[in-house]
Scaffold this active site. Sequence first.
Site, PDB file in Angstrom:
ATOM      1  N   ASP A 120      -5.285  13.643 -25.470  1.00  0.00           N
ATOM      2  CA  ASP A 120      -5.337  12.251 -25.016  1.00  0.00           C
ATOM      3  C   ASP A 120      -4.680  11.412 -26.111  1.00  0.00           C
ATOM      4  O   ASP A 120      -5.277  11.132 -27.142  1.00  0.00           O
ATOM      5  CB  ASP A 120      -6.803  11.858 -24.805  1.00  0.00           C
ATOM      6  CG  ASP A 120      -6.965  10.400 -24.400  1.00  0.00           C
ATOM      7  OD1 ASP A 120      -5.966   9.645 -24.466  1.00  0.00           O
ATOM      8  OD2 ASP A 120      -8.091  10.014 -24.023  1.00  0.00           O
ATOM      9  N   ARG A 123      -1.471  -2.583 -18.760  1.00  0.00           N
ATOM     10  CA  ARG A 123      -2.695  -1.787 -18.826  1.00  0.00           C
ATOM     11  C   ARG A 123      -2.631  -0.717 -17.753  1.00  0.00           C
ATOM     12  O   ARG A 123      -2.444  -1.028 -16.566  1.00  0.00           O
ATOM     13  CB  ARG A 123      -3.922  -2.659 -18.552  1.00  0.00           C
ATOM     14  CG  ARG A 123      -4.059  -3.840 -19.478  1.00  0.00           C
ATOM     15  CD  ARG A 123      -5.448  -4.409 -19.419  1.00  0.00           C
ATOM     16  NE  ARG A 123      -6.353  -3.509 -20.086  1.00  0.00           N
ATOM     17  CZ  ARG A 123      -6.448  -3.430 -21.416  1.00  0.00           C
ATOM     18  NH1 ARG A 123      -5.726  -4.187 -22.186  1.00  0.00           N
ATOM     19  NH2 ARG A 123      -7.272  -2.571 -21.963  1.00  0.00           N
ATOM     20  N   TYR A 178       0.861  -1.184   0.000  1.00  0.00           N
ATOM     21  CA  TYR A 178       0.000   0.000   0.000  1.00  0.00           C
ATOM     22  C   TYR A 178       0.887   1.220   0.000  1.00  0.00           C
ATOM     23  O   TYR A 178       1.781   1.329   0.833  1.00  0.00           O
ATOM     24  CB  TYR A 178      -0.894   0.023   1.245  1.00  0.00           C
ATOM     25  CG  TYR A 178      -2.343   0.023   0.858  1.00  0.00           C
ATOM     26  CD1 TYR A 178      -2.864   1.104   0.140  1.00  0.00           C
ATOM     27  CD2 TYR A 178      -3.177  -1.039   1.161  1.00  0.00           C
ATOM     28  CE1 TYR A 178      -4.188   1.093  -0.263  1.00  0.00           C
ATOM     29  CE2 TYR A 178      -4.501  -1.041   0.760  1.00  0.00           C
ATOM     30  CZ  TYR A 178      -5.003   0.025   0.044  1.00  0.00           C
ATOM     31  OH  TYR A 178      -6.298   0.019  -0.364  1.00  0.00           O
ATOM     32  N   THR A 185      -2.949   6.046 -22.260  1.00  0.00           N
ATOM     33  CA  THR A 185      -2.882   4.706 -21.703  1.00  0.00           C
ATOM     34  C   THR A 185      -1.447   4.236 -21.942  1.00  0.00           C
ATOM     35  O   THR A 185      -0.709   4.826 -22.728  1.00  0.00           O
ATOM     36  CB  THR A 185      -3.837   3.730 -22.417  1.00  0.00           C
ATOM     37  OG1 THR A 185      -3.537   3.759 -23.811  1.00  0.00           O
ATOM     38  CG2 THR A 185      -5.280   4.106 -22.207  1.00  0.00           C
ATOM     39  N   GLU A 193      -0.230   4.854  -0.534  1.00  0.00           N
ATOM     40  CA  GLU A 193      -0.968   6.102  -0.758  1.00  0.00           C
ATOM     41  C   GLU A 193      -0.009   7.271  -0.631  1.00  0.00           C
ATOM     42  O   GLU A 193       0.793   7.332   0.300  1.00  0.00           O
ATOM     43  CB  GLU A 193      -2.112   6.225   0.251  1.00  0.00           C
ATOM     44  CG  GLU A 193      -3.260   5.279  -0.076  1.00  0.00           C
ATOM     45  CD  GLU A 193      -4.360   5.295   0.969  1.00  0.00           C
ATOM     46  OE1 GLU A 193      -4.074   5.655   2.129  1.00  0.00           O
ATOM     47  OE2 GLU A 193      -5.504   4.949   0.635  1.00  0.00           O
ATOM     48  N   LYS A 212      -1.498   0.502 -25.308  1.00  0.00           N
ATOM     49  CA  LYS A 212      -1.889   0.408 -26.722  1.00  0.00           C
ATOM     50  C   LYS A 212      -0.608   0.394 -27.564  1.00  0.00           C
ATOM     51  O   LYS A 212       0.182  -0.519 -27.390  1.00  0.00           O
ATOM     52  CB  LYS A 212      -2.880   1.518 -27.047  1.00  0.00           C
ATOM     53  CG  LYS A 212      -4.166   1.341 -26.217  1.00  0.00           C
ATOM     54  CD  LYS A 212      -5.214   2.409 -26.428  1.00  0.00           C
ATOM     55  CE  LYS A 212      -6.413   2.151 -25.515  1.00  0.00           C
ATOM     56  NZ  LYS A 212      -7.397   3.250 -25.568  1.00  0.00           N
TER      57      LYS A 212
HETATM   58  C1  LIG Z   1      -8.394   3.571 -24.874  1.00  0.00           C
HETATM   59  C2  LIG Z   1      -8.622   4.995 -24.666  1.00  0.00           C
HETATM   60  C3  LIG Z   1      -8.796   5.553 -23.384  1.00  0.00           C
HETATM   61  C4  LIG Z   1      -9.044   4.822 -22.108  1.00  0.00           C
HETATM   62  O1  LIG Z   1      -8.611   3.690 -21.823  1.00  0.00           O
HETATM   63  P1  LIG Z   1      -9.008   2.766 -20.575  1.00  0.00           P
HETATM   64  O2  LIG Z   1      -7.655   2.417 -20.053  1.00  0.00           O
HETATM   65  O3  LIG Z   1      -9.760   1.665 -21.180  1.00  0.00           O
HETATM   66  O4  LIG Z   1      -9.792   3.580 -19.611  1.00  0.00           O
HETATM   67  C5  LIG Z   1      -8.872   6.921 -23.273  1.00  0.00           C
HETATM   68  N1  LIG Z   1      -8.790   7.702 -24.345  1.00  0.00           N
HETATM   69  C6  LIG Z   1      -8.644   7.210 -25.582  1.00  0.00           C
HETATM   70  C7  LIG Z   1      -8.561   8.143 -26.718  1.00  0.00           C
HETATM   71  C8  LIG Z   1      -8.571   5.842 -25.785  1.00  0.00           C
HETATM   72  O5  LIG Z   1      -8.461   5.368 -27.014  1.00  0.00           O
END
Ligand SMILES: *Cc1c(COP(=O)(O)O)cnc(C)c1O
Length: 556
Positions: free
Chosen positions: A343, A378, A197, A369, A199, A372
């Site tokens: 993003d 993840r 933990y 993220t 925090e 990807k």
């Molecule tokens: C995949 C994605 C997210 C969020 O991903 P999670 O980890 O599934 O919450 C946010 N913004 C964009 C543009 C994405 O493609």
Amino acid sequence: MKIAIASDHGGFDLKECLKAAFAAEWTDFGCDGPGSCDYPDYAVAVAEAVALGEVELGVLVCTNGMGMSVAANRFHNVRAALCRTAADAKQARAHVGANVLCLGAVNQPKEVAQEILETFVGTALSDEERHARRRAKVERARRLSDFSGLAKDDPEIYTAIKAQVLQEDTEINLIASENTSSRAVRLAAGSVLMNKYAEGYPGKRWYSGCLPVDAAEELARRRACELFGADHANVQPHCGSSANMAVYFATINPGDTILSLSLDQGGHLSHGSPVNFSGKLYNIVPYTVSRETERIDYDALERQALEVKPKILLSGASAYPRALDFRRIREICDKAGCIMMVDMAHIAGLVAGGAHESPVPYADFVTSTTHKTLRGPRGGLILCKEKWAKAIDKAVFPGMQGGPLENIIAAKAVCFREWMQPEMKDYAAQVVKNCKAMCKAVQDRGFRIVSGGTDNHLFLVDVKASGLTGKEAAAALDNAGIVVNKNTIPYDTESPFVTSGIRVGTASITTRGMKEEEAALIGTWIADILADISNTALQAEVKAKAKALTARFPVP
Ligand SMILES: *Cc1c(COP(=O)(O)O)cnc(C)c1O
């Protein structure tokens, strides 16, 4: 040559004799006399030194060499071989690539043991194809052996994980939001750091005992800043959506306006979908792509921003195949007096590898993220300008999260380090080359590609233009071992459950080493399947071909 050596009581005499007879840079891990001791203690010390690369080879001696070899082989990257003759030693090195020699002292003349050692050290690895192939298969076995302990502890979960391993091995994964993480990333993600933990932030935690996780999180933060050239990084968000939430919480109030790409045109749930917290808490004004070009029309976006006066202009998408013009977006944000938030969840790997312009120099906030194109665990990531550092850290903790997932943070650090290796630039460039090659192969067969092509890791096929729905196209491809997802396309007239398009991405196949040739071939298979959608015999045929292709390109 640097060689680590150790023995138990049964091998003590022979160990001393080998050290005296053979000139090397010895590191002796014991034991120090003939008194009874436990062989695993010594095997572990030598195996760790080999695994860490502190020595080139290891030598372990016990009464018959067996316990030592079993114990040493528990370590990743250790190949310990028990040799009774010089011929054994030669094969162990040349064929198996052994890097730890195990010797039995009983009934073993000292001169023979010396000869075994000399042969072991003096033999080079064979690069003959059949031996290289077999060594590679031994390495591949780690895909199973890494979690084989579960087979006994939880057979049902073992079965589920094994099914995923086999699926990854044999399917062509073209899901644009997925990738295949490295073993190093997976090992960190599954590590004991999950037990802690923590925090707070490194150096300022609420609980004691955080030194190990502080080290990992500090590395993750520092590497993220270095990799992306950012002032500040917060590596704690559990996912991309929570990274976005943290930026909203750090900067604006409920009811404030966010201007973002509409979900059905490639935006993301967390950018303001009415069913998502973002759409419930904020006044979301969507922007769209141009009907003609299916690209963002920056002049139109500027006019809309000046009219709407959003607090945040949010760019970035889940299904936009074109490069984003961050300089132009910055200009718009300056004119409209709003926060620039990007993003980059989908394109983060392309940004890290220089295959897409970086938003970091322009944006107040960049969220992402890490799983990807970035190919990590993840999770989420936030990068921002220094002036927002305090606010964003407060928004993540205590604002919205409790304890961070330090095992995942460590895996993010591993991922960022991987991206600092020069070959990752080639990887990012190859993802785009593969995408263009596959897209062209589909397009050449008469299918309509949204916006006419792609600049990044994904493209969208308008299957409705060929009389199909996204749902049936994805299902047919799935039958053929090609995994994509149905996806809405701009100005889609079908429901999100049916859709007029499919989204196709090349991050994962590029990770397994495929190049343009294979990408184009897969593109022709996609076209074959879509052109004859109910031909199940063809689907089975392509599935067999897909399996043969994937066998040549093992996933990490
Ligand atoms: C995949 C994605 C997210 C969020 O991903 P999670 O980890 O599934 O919450 C946010 N913004 C964009 C543009 C994405 O493609």
